[in-house]
Scaffold this motif. Structure first.
Motif, short mmCIF file in Angstrom:
data_model
loop_
_atom_site.label_atom_id
_atom_site.label_comp_id
_atom_site.label_asym_id
_atom_site.label_seq_id
_atom_site.Cartn_x
_atom_site.Cartn_y
_atom_site.Cartn_z
N LEU A 20 45.62 47.73 9.04
CA LEU A 20 47.02 47.61 8.62
C LEU A 20 47.91 48.68 9.27
N PRO A 21 47.53 49.97 9.22
CA PRO A 21 48.38 50.97 9.89
C PRO A 21 48.52 50.76 11.39
N VAL A 22 47.43 50.36 12.06
CA VAL A 22 47.47 50.22 13.52
C VAL A 22 48.33 49.04 13.94
N TRP A 23 48.09 47.87 13.35
CA TRP A 23 48.86 46.71 13.80
C TRP A 23 50.30 46.73 13.27
N ASP A 24 50.51 47.44 12.19
CA ASP A 24 51.89 47.67 11.76
C ASP A 24 52.65 48.49 12.80
N ALA A 25 51.97 49.52 13.35
CA ALA A 25 52.60 50.33 14.39
C ALA A 25 52.89 49.51 15.63
N LEU A 26 51.97 48.63 16.01
CA LEU A 26 52.21 47.76 17.17
C LEU A 26 53.39 46.83 16.92
N LEU A 27 53.47 46.27 15.72
CA LEU A 27 54.56 45.36 15.40
C LEU A 27 55.90 46.09 15.31
N ARG A 28 55.86 47.37 14.99
CA ARG A 28 57.09 48.16 14.95
C ARG A 28 57.53 48.61 16.34
N GLY A 29 56.74 48.27 17.36
CA GLY A 29 57.12 48.60 18.72
C GLY A 29 56.72 49.99 19.18
#
Length: 533
Positions: free
Chosen positions: A85-94
């Motif tokens: 969750l933290p990693v792909w959230d960061a990717l989705l946040r750009g």
């Protein structure tokens, strides 16, 4: 798959009720461990998830990017929620375009991670599952590739499969030795790991040319050796299998890399790392369950390490601890999704040869394992403890070991060396050892079809005695409770029940890499492996 042929016949006349009781007790002893494993995660489980999503490579110091990224996430939000969750959230946040760039930026301290909630969490879950799912599909593809190649080139005609260790420390030296071993009759090539790699909390990157009593397990080394053995398989007209070790502090990661690079067998014992490498028991059981789920998905045969108990404990007095461990390994493996044909349960020819009737006892122990697990490709291990440097005596002991393998229909026979436990074997030692195996197996043929121990004779009575002692030990494990409230099996391990090694549940290496899962925990790899899709 390894057929056991007529050895499925109950030659020991074991009472089916007694056998069911043994398995029931193993299940009762093992279930609290599985429950414990389901409630925890580890740094290696989370790094394996990143590897399945495609993150590779290392920084200039050789530290893998999966370690760098996980450390950054852990520092910001912990690992109890999972890394996804933290990693792909960061990717989705750009924060970055891909995992590799994100890891590099996180290592430099230019990214901060958070635990997303609501719609952001849902989006991160979906993105993580897509990425990790692609890695699992690659493992599925490698499994299908193996099945096609086995169909094209065929399996070895004889059973048991001949298993030979090759490891110089230099992968580019291992390759020609492995290929020559295959030409000389080896069906399975095992590249043992460099001494101490199980204690490294990272997986080295790239091809390695220096090791200590073994060669480092890396993804590139896996790829190189698998490609070389594919060449040999084509040349020889039989599929040559490759083995390495999924154990130690990086067990889940190495299991994932093995699946991605189409390894065929992996050393993966439920308690070996605890007992002989002093790795924390909870860390080991959590990592072991995830790694076995990967092995199940990849169609990999596991080899367990019960033979090691007999290097520290007496092979006669402690014979029942081997049987207990086999039953526990079977339960843990099947709970994780492995099938009978993937259970290379271990046992060994380690009784002091000076004892009267030592050969008969070895027959009894080997036949008991064969009868308890009739559909499993048991891994039969050669003598090491009583090798003295007398190569003539050692060569004879190995021949007796090979004969027991033929008499009892073992599935995987590890080639014994006359210089075992004395020096690192030479190529000539391997060649002589393979000659020994080929002679015995060829001369004995299907002797196991004719071998029938006398009813109520020495062999039958010894096997029944070991099984009875195994049930007594399992009953003590199940019924004894630990004051700290830990599962009884953890208490038994702490008391030195197996291999005479005392390993408390809060001790050992790697405990700081264990976390109890939070209510928000999410791991797409575990989710995919659990539901089988």
């Amino acid at each position: 798959m390894v057929s056991t042929g007529s050895t499925r016949k109950n030659k020991l006349d074991l009472d089916p009720t007694t056998v069911r009781q043994a398995r029931s007790l193993a299940r009762k002893a093992g279930k609290p461990i599985v429950d414990l494993a389901k409630k925890h995660t580890t740094v290696s489980v989370e790094r394996a998830t990143l590897r399945l999503a495609g993150l590779q490579g290392a920084d200039a110091d050789g530290t893998p990017w999966v370690n760098r990224l996980l450390d950054a996430v852990r520092a910001d939000v912990g690992i109890e929620h999972g890394v996804a969750l933290p990693v792909w959230d960061a990717l989705l946040r750009g924060e970055a375009d891909d995992l590799s760039v994100l890891a590099q930026k996180a290592s430099a301290g230019s990214v901060r991670f958070r635990l997303p909630e609501g719609r952001d969490a849902t989006r991160a879950q979906s993105a993580a599952r897509r990425s990790v799912g692609a890695g699992v599909r690659r493992i599925d593809g490698r499994r299908k590739e193996r099945e096609r190649l086995v169909k094209r080139w065929g399996d070895p005609k004889q059973k048991p499969w001949i298993y030979l260790i090759v490891a110089t420390g230099d992968i580019y030296e291992d390759i020609p030795q492995a290929q020559q071993a295959a030409r000389e009759g080896a069906d399975v090539i095992a590249v043992i790991r460099s001494t101490g790699q199980s204690l490294l909390d990272y997986v080295p990157e790239g091809a390695t040319r220096e090791g200590f009593a073994g060669t480092y397990a890396t993804q590139e080394n896996f790829r190189l050796m698998r490609a070389a053995l594919d060449e040999s398989s084509k040349e020889l007209g039989r599929y040559v299998r490759l083995t390495n070790y999924a154990s130690g502090l990086c067990m889940p990661e190495i299991a994932s890399l093995a699946g991605l690079e189409r390894l065929d067998m992996m050393l993966n014992d439920s308690m070996y790392g605890i007992l002989f490498r002093d790795i924390n028991p909870i860390r080991t059981f959590v990592d072991q369950r995830f790694s076995r789920q990967v092995h199940a998905r990849a169609g990999i045969i596991i080899n367990t390490g019960e033979d090691n108990y007999l290097t520290t404990a007496d092979a006669v007095e402690a014979a029942h601890t081997v049987t207990v461990s086999q039953l526990l390994n079977e339960y843990f493996a099947k709970e994780a999704g492995l099938e009978d044909w993937q259970l290379g349960l271990g046992h060994a020819f380690e009784i002091n040869p000076d004892l009267p009737d030592s050969f008969r006892m070895e027959l009894a122990h080997a036949l008991l394992a064969r009868q308890l697990f009739p559909n499993a490709p048991l891994k039969w291990m050669p003598p090491t403890r009583h090798m003295t440097g007398d190569v003539f005596r050692g060569y004879m002991l190995d021949a007796f070991f090979n004969l027991v393998g033929a008499l009892t229909g073992q599935g995987i026979l590890l080639v014994g060396m006359m210089t075992e436990a004395v020096v690192t074997p030479w190529l000539s030692d391997r060649d002589l050892a393979l000659q020994n195996v080929r002679y015995v197996l060829n001369a004995a043929g299907n002797l196991h079809e004719d071998f029938q121990p006398a009813p109520d004779g020495f062999i039958v009575e010894r096997a029944r005695q070991v099984l009875a002692e195994s049930i007594d030990l399992l009953e003590r494990i199940v019924h004894d409770s630990d004051k700290a409230g830990d599962p009884p099996l953890l208490a038994a391990i702490a008391d030195g029940t197996f291999g005479l090694m005392k390993r408390p549940p809060q001790g050992g290496r790697g405990l700081d890499g264990v976390a109890r899962k939070s209510a928000a925990y999410y791991n797409p790899a575990s989710e995919i492996l659990e539901d089988g899709r």
